[in-house]
Enzyme design. Structure first.
Site, PDB file in Angstrom:
ATOM      1  N   PHE A  45       0.865  -1.176   0.000  1.00  0.00           N
ATOM      2  CA  PHE A  45       0.000   0.000   0.000  1.00  0.00           C
ATOM      3  C   PHE A  45       0.898   1.221   0.000  1.00  0.00           C
ATOM      4  O   PHE A  45       1.658   1.425   0.942  1.00  0.00           O
ATOM      5  CB  PHE A  45      -0.938   0.048   1.208  1.00  0.00           C
ATOM      6  N   LYS A  96       2.694  11.075   7.490  1.00  0.00           N
ATOM      7  CA  LYS A  96       1.879  10.830   8.682  1.00  0.00           C
ATOM      8  C   LYS A  96       2.425  11.532   9.935  1.00  0.00           C
ATOM      9  O   LYS A  96       2.292  12.739  10.065  1.00  0.00           O
ATOM     10  CB  LYS A  96       1.746   9.321   8.898  1.00  0.00           C
ATOM     11  N   ASP A 123       9.364   2.733   2.109  1.00  0.00           N
ATOM     12  CA  ASP A 123       8.172   3.529   2.429  1.00  0.00           C
ATOM     13  C   ASP A 123       7.925   3.380   3.929  1.00  0.00           C
ATOM     14  O   ASP A 123       7.338   2.395   4.371  1.00  0.00           O
ATOM     15  CB  ASP A 123       6.971   3.035   1.612  1.00  0.00           C
TER      16      ASP A 123
HETATM   17  C1  LIG Z   1       2.803   2.750   3.832  1.00  0.00           C
HETATM   18  C2  LIG Z   1       1.969   3.884   3.294  1.00  0.00           C
HETATM   19  N1  LIG Z   1       2.386   4.568   2.206  1.00  0.00           N
HETATM   20  C3  LIG Z   1       1.657   5.596   1.702  1.00  0.00           C
HETATM   21  C4  LIG Z   1       0.469   5.983   2.270  1.00  0.00           C
HETATM   22  C5  LIG Z   1      -0.312   7.158   1.681  1.00  0.00           C
HETATM   23  O1  LIG Z   1      -0.289   8.252   2.568  1.00  0.00           O
HETATM   24  P1  LIG Z   1      -1.410   9.371   2.402  1.00  0.00           P
HETATM   25  O2  LIG Z   1      -2.729   8.754   2.847  1.00  0.00           O
HETATM   26  O3  LIG Z   1      -0.963  10.492   3.332  1.00  0.00           O
HETATM   27  O4  LIG Z   1      -1.452   9.782   0.942  1.00  0.00           O
HETATM   28  C6  LIG Z   1      -0.005   5.300   3.403  1.00  0.00           C
HETATM   29  C7  LIG Z   1      -1.326   5.734   3.984  1.00  0.00           C
HETATM   30  N2  LIG Z   1      -1.904   4.838   4.881  1.00  0.00           N
HETATM   31  C8  LIG Z   1      -3.258   4.657   4.937  1.00  0.00           C
HETATM   32  C9  LIG Z   1      -3.734   3.817   5.898  1.00  0.00           C
HETATM   33  C10 LIG Z   1      -5.092   3.534   5.978  1.00  0.00           C
HETATM   34  C11 LIG Z   1      -5.985   4.147   5.133  1.00  0.00           C
HETATM   35  C12 LIG Z   1      -5.495   4.988   4.178  1.00  0.00           C
HETATM   36  C13 LIG Z   1      -6.484   5.593   3.231  1.00  0.00           C
HETATM   37  O5  LIG Z   1      -6.052   6.049   2.171  1.00  0.00           O
HETATM   38  O6  LIG Z   1      -7.664   5.560   3.570  1.00  0.00           O
HETATM   39  C14 LIG Z   1      -4.135   5.269   4.073  1.00  0.00           C
HETATM   40  C15 LIG Z   1       0.755   4.235   3.926  1.00  0.00           C
HETATM   41  O7  LIG Z   1       0.336   3.541   5.015  1.00  0.00           O
END
Ligand SMILES: Cc1ncc(COP(=O)(O)O)c(CNc2cccc(C(=O)O)c2)c1O
Length: 390
Positions: free
Chosen positions: A134, A248, A219
């Protein structure tokens, strides 16, 4: 809630609770009922809700300057870059806002490095990623995913992507070609359900990428900044990637700020006009992030996560409940995989005052703010055991 249902897009399935206030590890609904936050906004709240030092930095900077754009220098930007570079042990920082934007930035850096430095023929650069990954919701990020729900109906997507099983260094070796620009992975997969790779995997990745002149991009948006019990999850195997992608908790749960940190050989592929962002590196977010990083260090939050997480993992693994398939995690990034859908158990935990969320249908993710007190964590785990033992 009614207005959100009427006017808000239905791209989430929130639990039936309306949060109106929060402090530390506690959130409060409209009736003032309190809940212990075991999600931390998917690990964006490592420092807890509304940390006083982070809010003070927000207020102080807001009284001076919030935004100027990178068309001009600002006084706090350089200090922030230096602080993040020192934290990562890599000299060059490129600021963005969301995690996905930082992932996109890392992909652009890797492709341009492949052409300009490694000598990959134009248009042929490949990125290797892991199944179950992800990396965000933008078109570039979902192009890396093997989750149909993330991709369906958003085609055409990026090409030049190879997917290998997570945790399998031999599969990575087989996938590398002279056109490979980079290998991008999460040191622990969050959205896949808190999947910890075999011991030694990250060290194998580091050695493989060195031997094959492939950039390793970690990441650490969800695993970084103390979450897994170390400054970065890569620190568990004492290896450093060529690029860290951070986000985050970098913004202390107050403002979005993300970045890519790397060495000059990669990061110098960006020349003026080649990349940017209106709010990237804005003074308000930089000031908040500086305070967020100070809190992480001054309050020893990584060590705290390691100690409390170890206790929690041992306690959850002692749980004798037929419903529980596996307990996984590191530090305060824990996942309890069930033999059934996790959502009903998250809803039962909500009734008992604990907020967590299902991941990949059958996993309950437990990821409280790292400032949680031992007694508060025990209180939450009591409820988790009660719900799962039934
Ligand atoms: C490992 C990782 N890489 C990138 C992202 C993307 O970050 P942003 O969301 O700030 O663009 C994440 C995000 N992590 C995450 C965890 C749970 C839900 C969601 C969702 O998009 O609903 C996102 C993440 O957990």
């Amino acid at each position: 809630m009614r207005q959100a249902e009427l006017h808000g897009a239905r791209n989430y399935r929130p639990l039936p609770v309306v949060i109106a206030r929060a402090e530390g590890v506690w959130m409060y609904d409209l009736a003032g009922r309190r809940y212990l936050d075991m999600l931390s906004a998917y690990s964006a709240l490592n420092q807890g809700h509304r940390h006083p030092r982070i809010l003070a930095a927000l207020r102080e900077q807001a009284e001076r300057l919030t935004l100027a754009s990178r068309a001009f220098h600002t006084d706090v930007y350089g200090a922030w870059c230096a602080r993040v570079a020192a934290l990562a042990g890599l000299p060059v920082v490129l600021p963005m806002n969301t995690g996905a934007e930082a992932v996109e930035t890392a992909l652009k850096a890797a492709r341009r490095w492949a052409y300009d430095v490694k000598g990959v023929p134009p248009g042929q650069a490949e990125i290797i990623v892991c199944s179950g990954n992800f990396h965000g919701r933008t078109l570039g990020a979902i192009s890396l995913s093997d989750e149909p729900d993330y991709r369906r109906g958003f085609e055409p997507l990026l090409t030049g992507v190879r997917i290998v099983p997570y945790g399998d260094a031999e599969a990575l070796q087989r996938a590398i070609t002279p056109a490979t620009a980079a290998f991008l992975c999460e040191p622990i997969q969050g959205e896949a359900g808190v999947v910890v790779p075999p011991d030694g995997y990250l060290r194998q990745v580091r050695e493989l990428c060195d031997r094959s002149r492939v950039l390793w991009i970690a990441d650490e948006i969800q695993t970084g900044l103390g979450r897994t019990g170390r400054r970065f999850a890569c620190d568990w195997e004492e290896v450093r990637p060529d690029l860290y992608v951070l986000g985050k908790a970098l913004g202390g749960g107050v403002l979005p700020i993300s970045c890519v940190v790397g060495g000059h050989e990669v990061m110098d592929v960006f020349e003026p006009g080649s990349h940017g962002s209106t709010f990237g590196g804005n003074p308000l977010a930089c000031a908040v992030s500086l305070a967020a990083l100070e809190v992480l260090e001054d309050e020893g939050l990584a060590a705290r996560a390691a100690e409390l997480g170890e206790r929690a993992l041992e306690r959850l693994r002692r749980l004798r409940a037929p419903l529980v398939k596996q307990v996984r995690g590191r530090g305060l990034l824990l996942g309890v995989e069930l033999h059934a859908a996790a959502r009903p158990y998250c809803e039962r935990l909500l009734e008992l005052g604990v907020l967590c969320k299902e991941t990949r249908e059958t996993v309950i993710r437990l990821a409280p703010p790292l400032v949680i007190a031992p007694a508060e964590l025990d209180w939450a785990l009591d409820k988790v055991e009660r719900v799962l033992a039934q």
